[in-house]
Design a protein around this motif. Structure first.
Motif, mmCIF file in Angstrom:
data_model
loop_
_atom_site.group_PDB
_atom_site.id
_atom_site.type_symbol
_atom_site.label_atom_id
_atom_site.label_comp_id
_atom_site.label_asym_id
_atom_site.label_seq_id
_atom_site.Cartn_x
_atom_site.Cartn_y
_atom_site.Cartn_z
ATOM 1 N N MET A 136 49.978 40.112 47.699
ATOM 2 C CA MET A 136 49.824 40.846 46.459
ATOM 3 C C MET A 136 50.924 41.913 46.339
ATOM 4 S SD MET A 136 48.542 44.010 45.314
ATOM 5 C CE MET A 136 47.518 44.637 46.636
ATOM 6 N N ARG A 187 48.028 37.347 44.524
ATOM 7 C CA ARG A 187 46.690 37.063 45.057
ATOM 8 C C ARG A 187 46.212 38.260 45.871
ATOM 9 N NH1 ARG A 187 45.842 31.341 45.542
ATOM 10 N NH2 ARG A 187 44.739 31.600 47.509
ATOM 11 N N GLU A 238 43.853 39.246 48.691
ATOM 12 C CA GLU A 238 43.151 38.489 49.729
ATOM 13 C C GLU A 238 42.877 39.348 50.963
ATOM 14 O OE1 GLU A 238 45.201 34.179 48.933
ATOM 15 O OE2 GLU A 238 45.894 35.322 50.642
ATOM 16 N N PHE A 239 42.251 38.720 51.928
ATOM 17 C CA PHE A 239 41.853 39.441 53.137
ATOM 18 C C PHE A 239 43.036 39.995 53.928
ATOM 19 C CE2 PHE A 239 42.745 36.496 56.721
ATOM 20 C CZ PHE A 239 43.054 35.331 56.026
ATOM 21 N N THR A 240 44.232 39.525 53.627
ATOM 22 C CA THR A 240 45.407 40.011 54.359
ATOM 23 C C THR A 240 46.060 41.214 53.663
ATOM 24 O OG1 THR A 240 46.602 38.286 53.178
ATOM 25 C CG2 THR A 240 45.996 37.815 55.440
ATOM 26 N N ASP A 241 45.442 41.724 52.609
ATOM 27 C CA ASP A 241 46.084 42.769 51.807
ATOM 28 C C ASP A 241 45.573 44.191 52.067
ATOM 29 O OD1 ASP A 241 48.030 41.349 50.224
ATOM 30 O OD2 ASP A 241 46.349 40.388 49.217
ATOM 31 N N HIS A 242 44.848 44.385 53.150
ATOM 32 C CA HIS A 242 44.293 45.731 53.378
ATOM 33 C C HIS A 242 45.364 46.802 53.544
ATOM 34 C CE1 HIS A 242 40.386 43.731 53.897
ATOM 35 N NE2 HIS A 242 39.923 44.884 53.511
ATOM 36 N N ASP A 243 46.522 46.402 54.060
ATOM 37 C CA ASP A 243 47.607 47.383 54.210
ATOM 38 C C ASP A 243 48.054 47.906 52.851
ATOM 39 O OD1 ASP A 243 47.582 47.293 56.898
ATOM 40 O OD2 ASP A 243 49.219 45.844 57.096
ATOM 41 N N ARG A 300 45.863 50.626 51.354
ATOM 42 C CA ARG A 300 46.161 51.975 51.826
ATOM 43 C C ARG A 300 47.206 52.632 50.918
ATOM 44 N NH1 ARG A 300 46.911 52.385 58.133
ATOM 45 N NH2 ARG A 300 47.018 50.178 57.726
ATOM 46 N N ASP A 315 39.680 37.017 46.535
ATOM 47 C CA ASP A 315 38.595 36.537 47.390
ATOM 48 C C ASP A 315 37.595 37.672 47.607
ATOM 49 O OD1 ASP A 315 39.757 38.174 49.267
ATOM 50 O OD2 ASP A 315 40.391 36.570 50.624
ATOM 51 N N SER A 316 36.590 37.434 48.443
ATOM 52 C CA SER A 316 35.548 38.458 48.592
ATOM 53 C C SER A 316 36.112 39.724 49.233
ATOM 54 C CB SER A 316 34.374 37.914 49.409
ATOM 55 O OG SER A 316 34.771 37.673 50.733
ATOM 56 N N ALA A 317 37.109 39.582 50.081
ATOM 57 C CA ALA A 317 37.730 40.767 50.673
ATOM 58 C C ALA A 317 38.462 41.562 49.591
ATOM 59 C CB ALA A 317 38.704 40.357 51.775
ATOM 60 N N LEU A 353 37.578 41.679 46.434
ATOM 61 C CA LEU A 353 36.526 42.375 45.679
ATOM 62 C C LEU A 353 36.076 43.611 46.451
ATOM 63 C CD1 LEU A 353 34.302 39.381 44.480
ATOM 64 C CD2 LEU A 353 36.017 40.624 43.181
ATOM 65 N N GLY A 354 35.983 43.461 47.772
ATOM 66 C CA GLY A 354 35.627 44.604 48.613
ATOM 67 C C GLY A 354 36.629 45.740 48.447
ATOM 68 N N LEU A 412 38.178 28.788 46.494
ATOM 69 C CA LEU A 412 37.551 30.071 46.828
ATOM 70 C C LEU A 412 36.703 29.935 48.100
ATOM 71 C CD1 LEU A 412 37.067 33.013 46.174
ATOM 72 C CD2 LEU A 412 35.287 32.336 44.557
ATOM 73 N N GLN A 467 38.940 29.495 51.141
ATOM 74 C CA GLN A 467 39.547 30.790 51.442
ATOM 75 C C GLN A 467 38.571 31.669 52.246
ATOM 76 O OE1 GLN A 467 42.505 32.188 50.715
ATOM 77 N NE2 GLN A 467 42.072 34.355 51.095
ATOM 78 N N GLU A 468 37.304 31.690 51.811
ATOM 79 C CA GLU A 468 36.305 32.511 52.505
ATOM 80 C C GLU A 468 36.084 31.999 53.926
ATOM 81 O OE1 GLU A 468 35.414 35.211 51.308
ATOM 82 O OE2 GLU A 468 35.885 34.987 49.182
ATOM 83 N N LYS A 506 34.126 47.445 58.058
ATOM 84 C CA LYS A 506 34.537 48.076 56.791
ATOM 85 C C LYS A 506 33.490 49.008 56.214
ATOM 86 C CE LYS A 506 36.185 44.192 54.860
ATOM 87 N NZ LYS A 506 36.505 43.265 53.769
ATOM 88 N N TYR A 529 38.026 50.704 55.846
ATOM 89 C CA TYR A 529 39.092 49.730 55.595
ATOM 90 C C TYR A 529 40.343 50.061 56.395
ATOM 91 C CZ TYR A 529 41.402 53.093 52.529
ATOM 92 O OH TYR A 529 42.044 54.184 52.044
ATOM 93 N N SER A 548 41.834 47.347 58.883
ATOM 94 C CA SER A 548 43.222 46.920 58.792
ATOM 95 C C SER A 548 43.950 47.150 60.126
ATOM 96 C CB SER A 548 43.865 47.731 57.660
ATOM 97 O OG SER A 548 45.230 47.576 57.651
ATOM 98 N N PRO A 578 31.393 46.885 50.863
ATOM 99 C CA PRO A 578 32.686 46.223 50.663
ATOM 100 C C PRO A 578 32.811 44.889 51.382
ATOM 101 C CG PRO A 578 32.918 48.017 52.229
ATOM 102 C CD PRO A 578 31.490 48.055 51.751
ATOM 103 N N ARG A 626 30.288 39.286 50.919
ATOM 104 C CA ARG A 626 30.133 38.413 49.755
ATOM 105 C C ARG A 626 30.647 36.984 49.974
ATOM 106 N NH1 ARG A 626 30.814 43.186 48.172
ATOM 107 N NH2 ARG A 626 29.351 44.121 46.704
ATOM 108 N N GLY A 627 31.457 36.796 51.001
ATOM 109 C CA GLY A 627 32.060 35.478 51.219
ATOM 110 C C GLY A 627 31.020 34.390 51.375
ATOM 111 N N PHE A 679 29.343 33.575 48.119
ATOM 112 C CA PHE A 679 30.201 32.715 47.285
ATOM 113 C C PHE A 679 30.035 31.249 47.697
ATOM 114 C CE2 PHE A 679 33.848 35.780 45.880
ATOM 115 C CZ PHE A 679 32.987 36.317 44.930
#
Lengths: 101, 280
Positions: free
Chosen positions: A1, A19, A21-26, A29, A54-56, A58-59, B150, B153-154, B172, B178, B182, B237, B240-241, B244
């Protein structure tokens, strides 16, 4: 993203691209860091160019809601499209976050 | 190109050369009946995602990959191969490859199979690339694609983060969790033993259904914890996966102590169509 930012009248607008996704937590920040710049009253995240979430992801929106709450900033998610809109609806995110369609 | 950092190599392997014990263990791990597989191979039972009647699948047509990124992975998947397996050096002889019989045994069970390292799956868009490929091969319809992508991915995210990297699912949920989450992912990706763990992804199909599955090498998952997720705060947070997957797949099957998930979808109609949500 990827994301770009711009200042608007009473706050900041962040436009997400690609996108989320779960790899975007950085990246999250980096976005949270924007909340401490200036004196924003509104924080808008524009999803019109976002292709997938994805759900991450949304989180991450829920984390932004929490972070803006703590700073007394109004948080708005704007213009989710297609699959992103569908995921937000499926998770009933609109019951927690203000979404402008 | 062999031995390059970014390379691939076609590699054929006879199924008979895989020790039976490894094939039995793989069948148990993936919840597949070897008897049914053999019947399919002998032509007594067939489907599009299985060997054609009378044409026993005795050879795995694989591609060995190294230095994988999204574009090279998608290019590799364009071919008609059955299995795509990441290795350190695709030019190595079979005995010197950094994979053992368990990977080959898993590949022998599925008509479409990928085995990638955790490190790679953090950097490639795995679910997207696989769905692109399945659509291009005519296995997955465009109408089903959004739901399948989707859910896949989950499943991949769970296998990577909570399975192979062992990051707890409640990481989290604390204040500023978070950041810790991370940091924990980054830290664990530096541990060679964890980043080299594999995630196996497979697809099987017949005229009515397509099943996609993901298996990891983590320490498993507490299924009761998964069931508790639905009772948690909707502001949480995470969590939800699985919801889904339950909402979008026709069936969700978890096995091998939580290390494997299989998702079944109809090939003829999506459980929750895009149009349905768009019209709400």
């Amino acid at each position: 993203m990827d994301f770009s930012t711009r200042s608007v009248a009473d706050g900041i607008e962040v436009r997400l691209n690609g996108r989320l996704e779960f790899t975007d937590h950085d990246r999250l920040r980096d976005i949270v860091a924007l909340l401490d710049q200036g004196h924003s009253r509104r924080f808008v995240v524009d999803l019109s160019d976002l292709a997938f979430i994805d759900s991450a992801g949304l989180g991450m929106l829920l984390i932004l809601q929490e972070e803006t709450d703590q700073r007394n900033i109004k948080f708005i998610v704007r213009s989710p499209k297609n699959e992103v809109k569908r995921s937000l609806e499926l998770a009933k995110i609109g019951e927690i976050i203000t979404i402008e369609y | 190109m062999h031995g390059d950092r970014n390379s691939c190599r076609p590699f054929s392997l006879t199924v008979d050369s895989i020790p039976l014990a490894a094939r039995i263990a793989a069948a148990e791990r993936f919840g597949v009946s070897l008897v049914a597989e053999n019947q399919a191979s002998l032509g007594t039972q067939s489907g599009e995602g299985r060997p054609a009647a009378g044409k026993a699948r005795r050879v795995i047509e694989a591609v060995l990959l190294a230095g994988v990124e999204s574009t090279s992975l998608e290019m590799a998947l364009i071919g008609s191969y059955d299995a795509f397996i990441e290795v350190a050096d695709p030019a190595a002889r079979r005995d010197d490859l950094d994979i053992d019989d368990t990977v080959w045994a898993a590949a022998s069970l599925h008509p479409f199979f990928l085995s990638l390292t955790t490190e790679t799956l953090v950097s490639v868009r795995g679910a997207m690339v696989i769905c692109n490929t399945l659509v291009a091969r005519g296995i997955l319809g465009r109408e089903q694609r959004a739901n399948v992508e989707l859910c896949l991915q989950e499943a991949v995210a769970n296998a990577v983060v909570h399975g192979n990297l062992g990051v707890p699912s409640n990481a989290k949920r604390q204040e500023h969790g978070y950041r810790a989450f991370s940091h924990m992912i980054g830290e664990r990706l530096h541990v060679p033993e964890l980043r080299r763990r594999r995630v196996d992804i497979f697809a099987r199909w017949d005229a009515q259904h397509i099943t996609l599955g993901v298996a990891d090498q983590g320490s498993g998952y507490d299924l009761d914890a998964l069931r508790r997720v639905r009772h948690e705060s909707r502001r949480s947070p995470s969590g939800r996966g699985f919801l889904f997957m339950q909402a979008l797949a026709d069936a969700v099957d978890i096995g091998d102590g939580g290390r494997r998930i299989a998702l079944r979808f109809s090939r003829t109609g999506a459980k929750l169509a895009m149009a349905e949500t768009q019209n709400r």
